[in-house]
Design a protein around this motif. Structure first.
Motif, mmCIF file in Angstrom:
data_model
loop_
_atom_site.group_PDB
_atom_site.id
_atom_site.type_symbol
_atom_site.label_atom_id
_atom_site.label_comp_id
_atom_site.label_asym_id
_atom_site.label_seq_id
_atom_site.Cartn_x
_atom_site.Cartn_y
_atom_site.Cartn_z
ATOM 1 N N LEU A 102 0.834 -1.206 0.000
ATOM 2 C CA LEU A 102 0.000 0.000 0.000
ATOM 3 C C LEU A 102 0.868 1.255 0.000
ATOM 4 O O LEU A 102 0.622 2.199 -0.745
ATOM 5 N N TYR A 103 1.889 1.258 0.839
ATOM 6 C CA TYR A 103 2.735 2.446 0.997
ATOM 7 C C TYR A 103 3.843 2.500 -0.038
ATOM 8 O O TYR A 103 4.673 3.419 -0.015
ATOM 9 N N PHE B 168 0.877 19.778 17.638
ATOM 10 C CA PHE B 168 0.721 20.143 16.227
ATOM 11 C C PHE B 168 0.907 21.636 16.016
ATOM 12 O O PHE B 168 1.388 22.070 14.984
ATOM 13 N N TYR C 160 -10.378 2.088 5.066
ATOM 14 C CA TYR C 160 -9.331 2.639 5.930
ATOM 15 C C TYR C 160 -7.973 2.565 5.237
ATOM 16 O O TYR C 160 -7.242 3.556 5.147
ATOM 17 N N ARG C 161 -7.653 1.385 4.677
ATOM 18 C CA ARG C 161 -6.357 1.226 4.025
ATOM 19 C C ARG C 161 -6.262 2.106 2.776
ATOM 20 O O ARG C 161 -5.237 2.762 2.544
ATOM 21 N N LEU C 164 -5.620 5.642 3.833
ATOM 22 C CA LEU C 164 -4.235 5.881 4.256
ATOM 23 C C LEU C 164 -3.342 6.126 3.041
ATOM 24 O O LEU C 164 -2.511 7.038 3.033
ATOM 25 N N VAL C 176 -1.603 13.998 7.419
ATOM 26 C CA VAL C 176 -1.518 12.538 7.406
ATOM 27 C C VAL C 176 -1.724 12.016 8.821
ATOM 28 O O VAL C 176 -2.560 11.150 9.068
ATOM 29 N N ILE C 177 -0.984 12.613 9.764
ATOM 30 C CA ILE C 177 -1.053 12.137 11.150
ATOM 31 C C ILE C 177 -2.432 12.381 11.742
ATOM 32 O O ILE C 177 -3.027 11.506 12.364
ATOM 33 N N LYS C 178 -2.971 13.569 11.511
ATOM 34 C CA LYS C 178 -4.287 13.907 12.081
ATOM 35 C C LYS C 178 -5.381 13.001 11.531
ATOM 36 O O LYS C 178 -6.131 12.369 12.276
ATOM 37 N N ARG C 180 -5.128 10.173 9.897
ATOM 38 C CA ARG C 180 -4.948 8.754 10.164
ATOM 39 C C ARG C 180 -5.566 8.402 11.511
ATOM 40 O O ARG C 180 -6.227 7.381 11.669
ATOM 41 N N GLU C 181 -5.371 9.297 12.490
ATOM 42 C CA GLU C 181 -5.922 9.054 13.823
ATOM 43 C C GLU C 181 -7.457 8.999 13.764
ATOM 44 O O GLU C 181 -8.091 8.159 14.405
ATOM 45 N N GLU C 184 -8.517 5.792 11.973
ATOM 46 C CA GLU C 184 -8.279 4.666 12.875
ATOM 47 C C GLU C 184 -9.441 4.502 13.850
ATOM 48 O O GLU C 184 -9.948 3.402 14.049
#
Lengths: 208, 208, 208
Positions: A102-103, B168, C160-161, C164, C176-178, C180-181, C184
């Protein structure tokens, strides 16, 4: 409490547990092949997905049988936990492989290969331990495999932490996030092997 | 169902549970000392690692004893969950400290110190609650400590979320990832204190 | 083992389980409304927080009743797991909504809306399944809903995948980080629906 008889129904539980452990070994070896020989990546990940589905069906057979059985070779909760932990082992191996595709990550580094080796070793210990639960005579010997699986899990945890440190030192942020997710899944696979070992240990302590 | 007798074997379970809770307090205080007084960091983290190993051995003693005992002071699953939750508390405290060294982070900010204070407070409540389980007369009083631990866990959760927002806003991405992992481990430590509290509550409700 | 009688006390367990499932549906629909119509965001998240607290209280009522009851409509562990899984469903929905505010994210994209739809669908299946557990005659029909919930959970996992992958391709690292959380938490909500389904399935298999 707990009893060990040898009615066919009970033997079937052992057959399924051993089938699940054997499938976990195959899945781990498929991951090792993927990261050691980084070619035909999509095909190899597809193969890992198929092995994970095979594991799912074993787990469902164990749970369904559990719900239908009044006599079980050992505690119901232990059998259910065992079924789900075996399932989790292959799930996490598959997740790790899946994220690599995926990545679109590049060639896996040495830490990934070491983690794959540890996963293979831990699953093999499970597969060696499982049949020993069938007879009181061999049950005590399960403890050696449990100790080894615990050692391997600690090793995986150290590799994981060392890998994270390297990530931050040597990679750009996107790779940090991607690889951390992959490392995490691999480390979790060994955690689940330890869950299996803990059930084995408990059964041995209660019955041997 | 459940019984409370005072056979030596059963007293030993309480001794071990109280030893585990006391060890969790010591581990939490070592973390607080680390983040309040940011000197001799590697030595202090080493000390936390030693305390975590001490906790492991208490957990293993409880589980081994559980497997060998036919009579237990309260439900077997509750004792096992208690042993593992106590173990998790110290594991997460150790992880938080360990990541601070691995990631070579700088001086911890106020949010980290507040979280450490909350962890100390929550572990102390566990240590105060544990002995109350020995006698039916004192058992009901456990509920006050459980309510307080729940309050502390909510507080930690709020701190955690507020800390993420600051991260952040004020830090570069590498620090965001590193500190988030540390905050997460600290918040998880209070979650595990709540798991312990839930078992205490259950035991009190069933027996008081 | 397991018994199904219809004493008022036991009926009350079903009432609470159905109340918890109905509350999960309301919470999921509030999330869907939030991401479909991105206005009055703080108010809508506040409403989701209130629904989560309502769910907490249902869970506490189930657990407290469980501790006080000697006869239960099905296995104690299954009822406890059910109570906590229902709680987790609304917790994760609330976390997802909460992070959207905390992180001051912009208009949610299509993947978020699809995940919200899946969560609504999964909670509705739970609410349809729950009453079928009251009577042996209808119990078997629970299995259809369980299969559908499993299908929805797999769908959420794929979303989800895919989300991402898009994140890494189209967004800057902070987003990305925000996100993704947030993704999730949404995916975890459907996992918990599956936990509920697994308990339903087990109860049906054991009693139908």
């Amino acid at each position: 409490m707990v009893k060990l008889s040898f009615m066919p129904r009970e033997e079937k539980f052992f057959d399924l547990i051993e089938a699940g452990a054997a499938n976990a070994v195959r899945t781990a070896e498929a991951l090792k092949d993927l990261v050691d020989d980084w070619r035909d990546v999509p095909e190899k990940v597809m193969k890992i997905a198929d092995l994970e589905h095979a594991g799912d069906s074993v787990t469902h057979q164990i749970i369904a049988m559990l719900h239908r059985s009044f006599v079980t070779p050992f505690d119901r909760e232990d059998i259910a936990l065992l079924a789900h932990s075996l399932d989790d082992v292959t799930d996490f191996i598959h997740s790790a492989a899946d994220y690599m595709v995926l990545y679109k990550v590049g060639l896996p580094g040495p830490r990934v290969r070491v983690l794959a080796d540890i996963i293979v070793a831990a699953t093999k210990e499970m597969a060696i331990a499982a049949p020993k639960l069938r007879k009181t005579a061999t049950m005590k010997k399960v403890l050696e495999n449990c100790i080894e699986i615990n050692r391997l899990e600690n090793l995986a945890d150290q590799e994981y932490r060392a890998a994270l440190v390297e990530l931050f030192e040597e990679h750009e942020m996107a790779d940090v996030i991607k690889w951390r997710e992959i490392y995490e899944a691999m480390e979790s696979a060994t955690d689940r092997c330890e869950d299996v070992a803990n059930v084995f240990e408990g059964v041995a302590l209660k019955n041997a």
